[in-house]
Enzyme design. Structure first.
Site, PDB file in Angstrom:
ATOM      1  N   HIS A 176      34.035  40.600  47.708  1.00 48.22           N
ATOM      2  CA  HIS A 176      34.913  41.765  47.899  1.00 48.22           C
ATOM      3  C   HIS A 176      35.142  42.442  46.549  1.00 48.22           C
ATOM      4  CE1 HIS A 176      38.363  44.259  48.815  1.00 48.22           C
ATOM      5  NE2 HIS A 176      38.028  44.137  50.088  1.00 48.22           N
TER       6      HIS A 176
ATOM      7  N   ASN B 136      40.790  42.300  57.209  1.00 47.47           N
ATOM      8  CA  ASN B 136      41.016  41.612  55.933  1.00 47.47           C
ATOM      9  C   ASN B 136      42.488  41.792  55.588  1.00 47.47           C
ATOM     10  OD1 ASN B 136      41.126  40.604  53.377  1.00 47.47           O
ATOM     11  ND2 ASN B 136      39.730  42.101  52.454  1.00 47.47           N
TER      12      ASN B 136
ATOM     13  N   GLU C 281      37.655  43.634  45.216  1.00 47.21           N
ATOM     14  CA  GLU C 281      38.846  43.191  44.485  1.00 47.21           C
ATOM     15  C   GLU C 281      38.565  41.905  43.731  1.00 47.21           C
ATOM     16  OE1 GLU C 281      41.522  43.418  47.808  1.00 47.21           O
ATOM     17  OE2 GLU C 281      41.365  45.602  47.758  1.00 47.21           O
TER      18      GLU C 281
ATOM     19  N   GLU D 237      31.623  48.787  51.423  1.00 44.66           N
ATOM     20  CA  GLU D 237      32.975  49.233  51.114  1.00 44.66           C
ATOM     21  C   GLU D 237      32.967  50.010  49.804  1.00 44.66           C
ATOM     22  OE1 GLU D 237      36.147  46.725  53.182  1.00 44.66           O
ATOM     23  OE2 GLU D 237      35.651  45.651  51.364  1.00 44.66           O
TER      24      GLU D 237
ATOM     25  N   LYS E 145      44.025  40.480  53.229  1.00 44.00           N
ATOM     26  CA  LYS E 145      44.247  40.344  51.777  1.00 44.00           C
ATOM     27  C   LYS E 145      45.434  39.388  51.549  1.00 44.00           C
ATOM     28  CE  LYS E 145      42.003  44.752  51.235  1.00 44.00           C
ATOM     29  NZ  LYS E 145      41.775  45.955  50.467  1.00 44.00           N
TER      30      LYS E 145
ATOM     31  N   GLY F  71      41.897  51.386  50.189  1.00 48.75           N
ATOM     32  CA  GLY F  71      43.340  51.515  49.968  1.00 48.75           C
ATOM     33  C   GLY F  71      43.768  52.876  49.460  1.00 48.75           C
TER      34      GLY F  71
ATOM     35  N   SER G  64      39.699  52.464  54.034  1.00 54.97           N
ATOM     36  CA  SER G  64      40.626  53.394  54.690  1.00 54.97           C
ATOM     37  C   SER G  64      40.263  53.683  56.146  1.00 54.97           C
ATOM     38  CB  SER G  64      40.743  54.703  53.885  1.00 54.97           C
ATOM     39  OG  SER G  64      41.300  54.436  52.616  1.00 54.97           O
TER      40      SER G  64
HETATM   41  P1  13P Z   1      41.724  49.441  53.350  1.00 56.62           P
HETATM   42  O1  13P Z   1      41.359  49.512  54.815  1.00 56.62           O
HETATM   43  O2  13P Z   1      43.170  49.148  53.131  1.00 56.62           O
HETATM   44  O3  13P Z   1      41.232  50.638  52.610  1.00 56.62           O
HETATM   45  O4  13P Z   1      40.957  48.163  52.744  1.00 56.62           O
HETATM   46  C1  13P Z   1      39.607  48.030  52.987  1.00 56.62           C
HETATM   47  C2  13P Z   1      39.185  46.702  52.505  1.00 56.62           C
HETATM   48  O5  13P Z   1      39.167  46.421  51.318  1.00 56.62           O
HETATM   49  C3  13P Z   1      38.781  45.703  53.518  1.00 56.62           C
HETATM   50  O6  13P Z   1      38.161  44.609  52.940  1.00 56.62           O
END
Ligand code: 13P
Length: 245
Positions: A90, A10, A92, A161, A12, A167, A206
């Protein structure tokens, strides 16, 4: 058990045409023992060279099929841009765009109607884990889609997740992740017992080259949804390689 692991990237709101070149070149050396999915920003989808080495996905989809919805992307448009998967729900988007479980269910229906495989993202916040509400939160997120539409499960991928691991550099431990993945599979069995055995449940939060191997040895972890580390081509390749063993 799902046949092959799926490693999904991803990106983002990151990436570039230059990154596409590096990543797609690296992935040509990968054989077919692992499935790889790249979800870049939708504007980059069409720049990926046609390749048998990975699939492409979008990061979001409209709940509508077409029409006057400025800024939105339908399943049909996403498919035409070269994608065969799409992320839905997601954290976010749940957090910054106030996406509800109902909206996410509608997005998953649109994805399947357009012939895309939806990757349903679920997970608890830190406060919810501390209050020991993880299972309740996840059960609600799954029920919102599959209780009324169990037929969608056989066409879905699930990504667990935990919000507190995204993150932050603090991944769930392999045991913590396995416990929740096993719970997810048990929950899904209530909607479609056959599909629950075969559905791929990815872990995200992560994931990196150093911690992925231990995660992948867990019985119910069928791959990963990788954020930050997927922007580093060499590290992402290492993660894909680890999933083959
Ligand atoms: P990170 O791997 O940066 O923690 O992000 C995970 C994520 O949100 C994947 O969709």
């Amino acid at each position: 058990m799902p046949a092959k692991k799926l490693i999904a990237a991803n990106w983002k709101m990151n990436g570039s045409r230059a990154l596409i070149e590096t990543v797609s070149q690296q992935l040509t050396t990968l054989n077919s023992e692992v499935d790889v999915l790249i979800c870049p920003p939708a504007t980059l989808l069409a720049y990926f060279p046609v390749s048998g080495h990975y699939s492409l996905g979008a990061q979001d989809i409209s709940e509508h099929a077409e029409g006057a919805y400025t800024g939105e992307l339908s399943g049909g448009l996403i498919k035409e841009a070269g994608a065969s998967f799409v992320l839905a729900g997601h954290s976010e988007r749940r957090q910054y765009h106030a996406e509800s479980d109902q909206l996410i269910c509608a997005k998953i229906q649109q994805a399947v109607t357009a012939g895309l495989t939806p990757v349903l993202c679920i997970g608890e916040t830190l406060a919810e884990r501390q209050q020991e509400n993880t299972e309740q939160v996840i059960a609600k997120q799954l029920a919102a889609v599959y209780a009324s539409h169990p037929e969608l499960l056989a066409k879905s991928v699930i990504a667990y997740e935990p919000v507190w691991a995204i993150g932050t550099g603090e991944s769930a431990s392999p045991e913590q992740a396995q416990e929740t993945h096993a719970f997810i599979r048990r929950q899904l069995a209530e909607y479609d017992s056959k599909a629950a055995v075969n559905v791929r449940i990815l872990y995200g939060g992560s994931v990196n080259a150093a911690n992925c191997q231990a995660l992948f040895t867990q019985a119910d972890i069928d791959g990963a949804l990788v954020g930050g580390a997927s922007l580093k081509p060499a590290e992402f390749m290492q993660i894909c390689q680890s999933a083959k063993d």
